[in-house]
Enzyme design. Structure first.
Site, mmCIF file in Angstrom:
data_model
loop_
_atom_site.group_PDB
_atom_site.id
_atom_site.type_symbol
_atom_site.label_atom_id
_atom_site.label_comp_id
_atom_site.label_asym_id
_atom_site.label_seq_id
_atom_site.Cartn_x
_atom_site.Cartn_y
_atom_site.Cartn_z
ATOM 1 N N CYS A 96 0.864 -1.123 -0.055
ATOM 2 C CA CYS A 96 0.063 0.054 0.117
ATOM 3 C C CYS A 96 0.825 1.238 0.074
ATOM 4 O O CYS A 96 1.853 1.316 0.620
ATOM 5 C CB CYS A 96 -1.000 -0.065 1.349
ATOM 6 S SG CYS A 96 -0.102 0.399 2.761
ATOM 7 N N GLU A 97 0.255 2.287 -0.598
ATOM 8 C CA GLU A 97 1.315 3.479 -0.973
ATOM 9 C C GLU A 97 1.007 4.322 0.650
ATOM 10 O O GLU A 97 2.148 5.236 0.628
ATOM 11 C CB GLU A 97 0.934 4.397 -2.068
ATOM 12 C CG GLU A 97 -0.538 4.718 -2.041
ATOM 13 C CD GLU A 97 -1.155 5.552 -3.350
ATOM 14 O OE1 GLU A 97 -1.726 6.609 -2.864
ATOM 15 O OE2 GLU A 97 -0.800 5.163 -4.235
ATOM 16 N N HIS A 98 0.468 4.029 1.396
ATOM 17 C CA HIS A 98 0.160 4.864 2.597
ATOM 18 C C HIS A 98 1.235 4.577 3.793
ATOM 19 O O HIS A 98 1.887 5.242 4.459
ATOM 20 C CB HIS A 98 -1.164 4.771 3.126
ATOM 21 C CG HIS A 98 -2.340 5.306 2.307
ATOM 22 N ND1 HIS A 98 -3.577 4.768 1.977
ATOM 23 C CD2 HIS A 98 -2.049 6.463 1.499
ATOM 24 C CE1 HIS A 98 -4.216 5.372 1.084
ATOM 25 N NE2 HIS A 98 -3.344 6.412 0.796
ATOM 26 N N HIS A 99 1.469 3.152 3.955
ATOM 27 C CA HIS A 99 2.463 2.687 4.770
ATOM 28 C C HIS A 99 3.440 1.831 4.212
ATOM 29 O O HIS A 99 4.374 1.182 5.254
ATOM 30 C CB HIS A 99 1.506 1.983 5.942
ATOM 31 C CG HIS A 99 0.409 2.765 6.488
ATOM 32 N ND1 HIS A 99 -0.832 2.836 6.395
ATOM 33 C CD2 HIS A 99 0.588 3.672 7.498
ATOM 34 C CE1 HIS A 99 -1.461 3.782 6.972
ATOM 35 N NE2 HIS A 99 -0.674 4.360 7.698
ATOM 36 N N GLN A 137 -5.905 -0.657 -3.388
ATOM 37 C CA GLN A 137 -6.712 -1.830 -4.178
ATOM 38 C C GLN A 137 -7.495 -1.332 -5.109
ATOM 39 O O GLN A 137 -7.794 -1.933 -6.117
ATOM 40 C CB GLN A 137 -7.296 -2.675 -2.916
ATOM 41 C CG GLN A 137 -7.895 -3.977 -3.514
ATOM 42 C CD GLN A 137 -8.485 -4.837 -2.490
ATOM 43 O OE1 GLN A 137 -7.913 -4.955 -1.480
ATOM 44 N NE2 GLN A 137 -9.574 -5.437 -2.849
ATOM 45 N N HIS A 165 -5.041 -6.728 3.955
ATOM 46 C CA HIS A 165 -4.116 -5.110 4.169
ATOM 47 C C HIS A 165 -3.326 -5.410 5.496
ATOM 48 O O HIS A 165 -3.937 -5.251 6.521
ATOM 49 C CB HIS A 165 -4.990 -4.009 3.907
ATOM 50 C CG HIS A 165 -5.396 -3.987 2.425
ATOM 51 N ND1 HIS A 165 -5.177 -2.828 1.658
ATOM 52 C CD2 HIS A 165 -6.296 -4.580 1.734
ATOM 53 C CE1 HIS A 165 -5.964 -3.143 0.600
ATOM 54 N NE2 HIS A 165 -6.658 -3.824 0.628
ATOM 55 N N CYS A 167 -1.754 -3.146 6.404
ATOM 56 C CA CYS A 167 -1.659 -1.746 7.450
ATOM 57 C C CYS A 167 -2.643 -1.896 8.216
ATOM 58 O O CYS A 167 -2.521 -1.049 9.313
ATOM 59 C CB CYS A 167 -1.928 -0.686 6.357
ATOM 60 S SG CYS A 167 -3.283 -0.886 5.210
#
Length: 209
Positions: A96-99, A137, A165, A167
């Site tokens: 994931c691009e956030h974490h 996603q 996920h 995260c």
């Protein structure tokens, strides 16, 4: 020498953004190890920055490939076959691009051919290329479906993605056992309820086997 050449090639491939080589990445990983309270100079961690640079190159190799190009080799000798084609349960690992936490799941891809079909390994390859990039996603689902639709020009495309996920498993709310389900329906799969239901029945049948 081979390792130096590989490093130079990788640096050139990302040069459009900013020239960053393996040495820069290893330095950054070394800094992170210090930040979490570790000693990057101890025996067990001395080679970890180098290993991480290699691992990240593998995790994100999708930036170096063109999924549209993969779809351009098609076959037209199908003897008039025009029924649904479904590739079920393609496994994938993304981040994931956030974490930059793992996303692990499966993809179901279906399409209705219009005189042309593509090798099933090409469908799996499209999933692989997009998953080997920083993702959410919803975007991953749309990218897979849109690429197949744009390059193959079928009468319809359907994609369902189910994934866990990390995260929300290993951090944050710490919830295990939940998965996120996303879908994109184009053409006949969006316009014809019976066609969509047939595809979703195949998806759900696969999960109960």
């Amino acid at each position: 020498m081979a390792g130096d050449l590989e490093s130079m090639t990788h640096e050139a491939s990302v040069g459009d953004v900013q020239a960053v080589g393996d040495a820069d990445a290893e330095k950054a990983f070394r800094t992170i190890l210090k930040w979490i309270g570790e000693d990057p100079g101890r025996d067990g961690l001395r080679d970890t920055p180098r290993r991480l640079a290699r691992a990240y190159r593998e995790y994100f190799c999708g930036y170096d490939e063109d999924p549209a190009q993969v779809m351009r080799k098609t076959f037209s000798e199908v003897d008039g076959y025009d029924e649904m084609i479904v590739l079920r349960g393609v496994t994938f690992e993304s981040h994931c691009e956030h974490h930059i936490a793992p996303i692990v799941g499966r993809v179901w891809v279906g399409y209705l051919p219009d005189r042309r079909v593509v090798g099933i390994s090409k469908l799996a390859r499209v999933v692989e290329i997009f998953s080997k990039r920083l993702q959410i996603q919803e975007r991953l689902t749309a990218q897979i479906a849109n690429t197949i639709d744009e390059e193959l020009k079928p009468r319809g495309v359907a994609v369902v993605v189910k994934a866990a996920h990390h995260c929300m498993i290993s951090r944050g709310v710490h919830k295990r056992g939940a998965d996120l389900v996303t879908s994109r329906m184009l053409g006949a799969f969006r316009d014809q309820p019976a066609t969509r239901a047939e595809f979703l029945a195949l998806v759900n049948a696969d999960t109960s086997e």
